[in-house]
Write a protein that holds these residues in place. Structure first.
Motif, short mmCIF file in Angstrom:
data_model
loop_
_atom_site.label_atom_id
_atom_site.label_comp_id
_atom_site.label_asym_id
_atom_site.label_seq_id
_atom_site.Cartn_x
_atom_site.Cartn_y
_atom_site.Cartn_z
N ARG A 1 5.34 10.47 0.24
CA ARG A 1 4.60 9.22 0.40
C ARG A 1 5.57 8.04 0.48
N THR A 2 5.06 6.93 1.02
CA THR A 2 5.89 5.73 1.19
C THR A 2 5.13 4.51 0.68
N ASP A 3 5.81 3.70 -0.13
CA ASP A 3 5.27 2.39 -0.50
C ASP A 3 5.66 1.42 0.61
N VAL A 4 4.66 0.77 1.18
CA VAL A 4 4.87 -0.17 2.28
C VAL A 4 4.49 -1.56 1.80
N GLU A 5 5.42 -2.51 1.95
CA GLU A 5 5.11 -3.91 1.65
C GLU A 5 5.26 -4.71 2.94
N THR B 1 8.83 -3.67 4.48
CA THR B 1 9.78 -2.95 3.64
C THR B 1 9.17 -1.61 3.23
N LEU B 2 9.97 -0.56 3.38
CA LEU B 2 9.53 0.79 3.01
C LEU B 2 10.33 1.28 1.82
N GLN B 3 9.65 1.97 0.91
CA GLN B 3 10.31 2.53 -0.28
C GLN B 3 9.74 3.93 -0.48
N ASP B 4 10.61 4.91 -0.69
CA ASP B 4 10.18 6.27 -0.93
C ASP B 4 9.39 6.32 -2.24
N ALA B 5 8.13 6.79 -2.17
CA ALA B 5 7.28 6.88 -3.35
C ALA B 5 7.25 8.31 -3.90
N PRO C 1 6.17 10.40 4.74
CA PRO C 1 7.52 10.05 4.27
C PRO C 1 8.05 8.80 4.98
N PRO C 2 9.02 8.12 4.37
CA PRO C 2 9.55 6.88 4.95
C PRO C 2 10.01 7.03 6.41
N ARG D 1 0.86 -1.18 0.00
CA ARG D 1 0.00 0.00 0.00
C ARG D 1 0.89 1.22 0.00
N THR D 2 0.41 2.31 -0.57
CA THR D 2 1.11 3.58 -0.49
C THR D 2 0.49 4.39 0.64
N VAL D 3 1.35 4.90 1.50
CA VAL D 3 0.94 5.63 2.69
C VAL D 3 1.34 7.10 2.52
#
Length: 146
Positions: free
Chosen positions: A103-107, A95-99, A13-14, A8-10
């Motif tokens: 925003r942050t992509d969270v897996e 796992t967090l990735q800067d979107a 920021p990460p 999901r995208t949150v």
């Protein structure tokens, strides 16, 4: 071994999301059924959960990989617990990735190895894991909703 991944995208920021996902004390705010967390130290923590029927259940975890601000892993201690009848191994990886745009992509990935007869119910375990992870991601996103 059933592996379930959801993402999901949150809208945060990460570094902000990292504070919630890496601190076990924050789990009652976003992880399903966790009422409180106890015994947090550098090695692990204990979740105090409430079952759907209202029973209190304790689950012990130890930290695995922690790579700030990108990955946190915790593994459930199963030996000598009621969970050992169903699971031989259970590991959660966030796992967090800067979107971009704050925003942050969270897996969230849940790896479970089933024990004994239960290993034939992999599809049921994956379905339950999907619900659990989706609920967690919804709650995490709600923490940062504008």
């Amino acid at each position: 071994m059933p592996v379930t991944r959801r993402s999901r995208t949150v809208a945060a920021p990460p570094a902000t999301v990292w504070q919630a996902v890496s601190d076990p004390h924050q789990q009652p705010r976003w992880w399903p059924r966790v009422e409180r967390v106890e015994g947090v130290d550098g090695r692990g923590f204990t979740q105090v959960l409430r079952s759907p029927k209202g029973a209190i259940v304790r689950a012990d975890f130890r930290f695995g990989q922690k790579n700030k601000p990108r990955v946190v892993v915790w593994t459930q201690d199963l030996d000598g617990t009621p969970f050992a009848k169903l699971l031989a191994h259970a590991e959660t990886r966030v796992t967090l990735q800067d979107a971009g745009d704050g925003r942050t992509d969270v897996e969230v990935r849940l790896d479970q190895k089933l024990q004994g007869v239960s290993r034939f119910g992999g599809f049921m375990v994956r379905r339950a894991a999907r619900r659990q992870i989706d609920t967690a991601l919804d709650a995490l996103a709600a923490l940062y909703a504008n």
